[in-house]
Motif scaffolding. Structure first.
Motif, short mmCIF file in Angstrom:
data_model
loop_
_atom_site.label_atom_id
_atom_site.label_comp_id
_atom_site.label_asym_id
_atom_site.label_seq_id
_atom_site.Cartn_x
_atom_site.Cartn_y
_atom_site.Cartn_z
N ARG A 14 0.82 -1.21 0.00
CA ARG A 14 0.00 0.00 0.00
C ARG A 14 0.86 1.26 0.00
NH1 ARG A 14 -4.75 -2.51 3.67
NH2 ARG A 14 -6.09 -3.12 1.91
N GLY A 15 2.07 1.18 0.50
CA GLY A 15 2.99 2.30 0.44
C GLY A 15 3.37 2.68 -0.98
N TRP A 16 3.14 1.77 -1.93
CA TRP A 16 3.45 2.01 -3.34
C TRP A 16 2.27 2.58 -4.11
CZ3 TRP A 16 8.01 0.57 -6.22
CH2 TRP A 16 9.06 0.15 -5.40
N LEU A 17 1.09 2.63 -3.50
CA LEU A 17 -0.10 3.15 -4.20
C LEU A 17 0.19 4.54 -4.76
CD1 LEU A 17 -2.95 1.99 -1.81
CD2 LEU A 17 -2.43 1.10 -4.10
N GLY A 18 -0.22 4.76 -5.99
CA GLY A 18 -0.01 6.05 -6.64
C GLY A 18 1.31 6.16 -7.38
N GLY A 31 8.43 5.27 -10.09
CA GLY A 31 7.92 4.46 -11.19
C GLY A 31 8.20 2.99 -11.00
N CYS A 32 7.25 2.17 -11.45
CA CYS A 32 7.45 0.72 -11.42
C CYS A 32 6.44 0.05 -12.35
CB CYS A 32 7.30 0.15 -10.00
SG CYS A 32 5.63 0.17 -9.34
N ASP A 33 6.75 -1.18 -12.70
CA ASP A 33 5.76 -2.03 -13.36
C ASP A 33 5.33 -3.06 -12.32
OD1 ASP A 33 7.90 -3.83 -13.24
OD2 ASP A 33 8.15 -3.97 -15.41
N CYS A 34 4.55 -4.06 -12.74
CA CYS A 34 4.02 -5.01 -11.75
C CYS A 34 5.13 -5.79 -11.06
CB CYS A 34 2.99 -5.93 -12.39
SG CYS A 34 3.61 -7.02 -13.69
N LEU A 35 6.14 -6.23 -11.80
CA LEU A 35 7.24 -6.95 -11.19
C LEU A 35 8.07 -6.01 -10.30
CD1 LEU A 35 8.81 -9.54 -10.79
CD2 LEU A 35 10.08 -9.02 -12.90
N GLY A 36 8.21 -4.77 -10.73
CA GLY A 36 8.92 -3.79 -9.92
C GLY A 36 8.25 -3.54 -8.58
N LEU A 37 6.93 -3.57 -8.56
CA LEU A 37 6.19 -3.46 -7.30
C LEU A 37 6.54 -4.63 -6.39
CD1 LEU A 37 3.90 -2.48 -5.38
CD2 LEU A 37 2.33 -3.80 -6.82
N ALA A 38 6.48 -5.85 -6.92
CA ALA A 38 6.81 -7.04 -6.13
C ALA A 38 8.26 -6.98 -5.63
CB ALA A 38 6.57 -8.30 -6.94
N GLY A 105 0.42 -9.45 -8.96
CA GLY A 105 -0.27 -8.59 -8.02
C GLY A 105 -0.13 -9.17 -6.63
N ILE A 106 -0.51 -8.38 -5.64
CA ILE A 106 -0.45 -8.81 -4.24
C ILE A 106 -1.85 -8.73 -3.67
CG2 ILE A 106 0.49 -8.28 -1.95
CD1 ILE A 106 2.99 -7.14 -3.46
N LEU A 107 -2.34 -9.86 -3.16
CA LEU A 107 -3.68 -9.89 -2.57
C LEU A 107 -3.69 -9.09 -1.27
CD1 LEU A 107 -4.59 -13.67 -3.03
CD2 LEU A 107 -5.14 -11.75 -4.53
N PHE A 113 -6.82 -6.66 -4.62
CA PHE A 113 -5.39 -6.82 -4.85
C PHE A 113 -4.78 -5.50 -5.30
CE2 PHE A 113 -6.98 -7.17 -9.07
CZ PHE A 113 -5.95 -7.13 -9.99
N ILE A 114 -3.46 -5.43 -5.17
CA ILE A 114 -2.68 -4.28 -5.60
C ILE A 114 -1.79 -4.74 -6.75
CG2 ILE A 114 -0.81 -2.68 -4.97
CD1 ILE A 114 -1.95 -2.66 -2.13
N HIS A 115 -1.70 -3.91 -7.79
CA HIS A 115 -0.82 -4.21 -8.91
C HIS A 115 -0.48 -2.90 -9.61
CE1 HIS A 115 -4.11 -4.50 -12.21
NE2 HIS A 115 -4.66 -3.97 -11.13
N ALA A 116 0.53 -2.96 -10.47
CA ALA A 116 0.90 -1.81 -11.29
C ALA A 116 0.36 -2.07 -12.69
CB ALA A 116 2.41 -1.63 -11.32
N TYR A 117 -0.39 -1.11 -13.18
CA TYR A 117 -1.07 -1.28 -14.45
C TYR A 117 -0.72 -0.11 -15.35
CZ TYR A 117 -4.85 -3.65 -16.98
OH TYR A 117 -5.58 -4.38 -17.86
#
Length: 144
Positions: A14-18, A31-38, A105-107, A113-117
């Motif tokens: 959730r700290g990555w939201l936005g 900046g990140c993509d979905c793997l970058g978020l993970a 994504g992360i449940l 879930f949270i993901h980068a889209y």
């Protein structure tokens, strides 16, 4: 290997939201993509990344015989069945029939879930039936 506290995983995610979407990046707030978020959640909760990530294609329809993303996750995470994946689990999505799993994504709840889209950045959204049926693999972050 014991799983990490799901509440810590969710709080980190959730700290990555936005965070804006940026292909192959992994910088919270930048900046990140979905793997970058993970990868970023891993660094915040588990520690240093265990191996470098090779450049990868953005093609969600990519086909092949190897599930490269799942193979990488198996090297450092705890695999669980998709049915047993709960809040805090990393899930890998197969975006097209016959394609390899290329989105993560992360449940955060049984139905979220949270993901980068692309175009939206890091978001939390409902895990609709359309998303749920695309889940191909599930993993737990290990504890340190």
């Amino acid at each position: 290997m014991r799983p990490a506290d799901p509440d810590r995983i969710i709080a980190a995610a959730r700290g990555w939201l936005g965070t804006p979407y940026h292909d192959q990046a992994s910088l919270r707030g930048v900046g990140c993509d979905c793997l970058g978020l993970a990868r970023g959640v891993w660094r915040e909760v588990v520690g240093e990344e265990p191996f470098p990530i090779q450049p990868y294609s953005r093609d969600w329809g990519e086909t092949g015989t190897r599930e490269v993303l799942a193979e990488g996750a198996r090297r450092m995470m705890i695999e669980v069945s998709v049915a047993d994946a709960g809040p805090g689990a990393l899930v890998l999505f197969r975006m097209r029939t016959g394609a390899i799993a290329k989105h993560v994504g992360i449940l955060t709840a049984p139905d979220r879930f949270i993901h980068a889209y692309e175009r939206l950045g890091v978001i939390e959204e409902p895990l609709t039936c359309a998303w749920r049926r695309r889940i191909a693999f599930a993993f737990l972050f290990p504890s340190i």
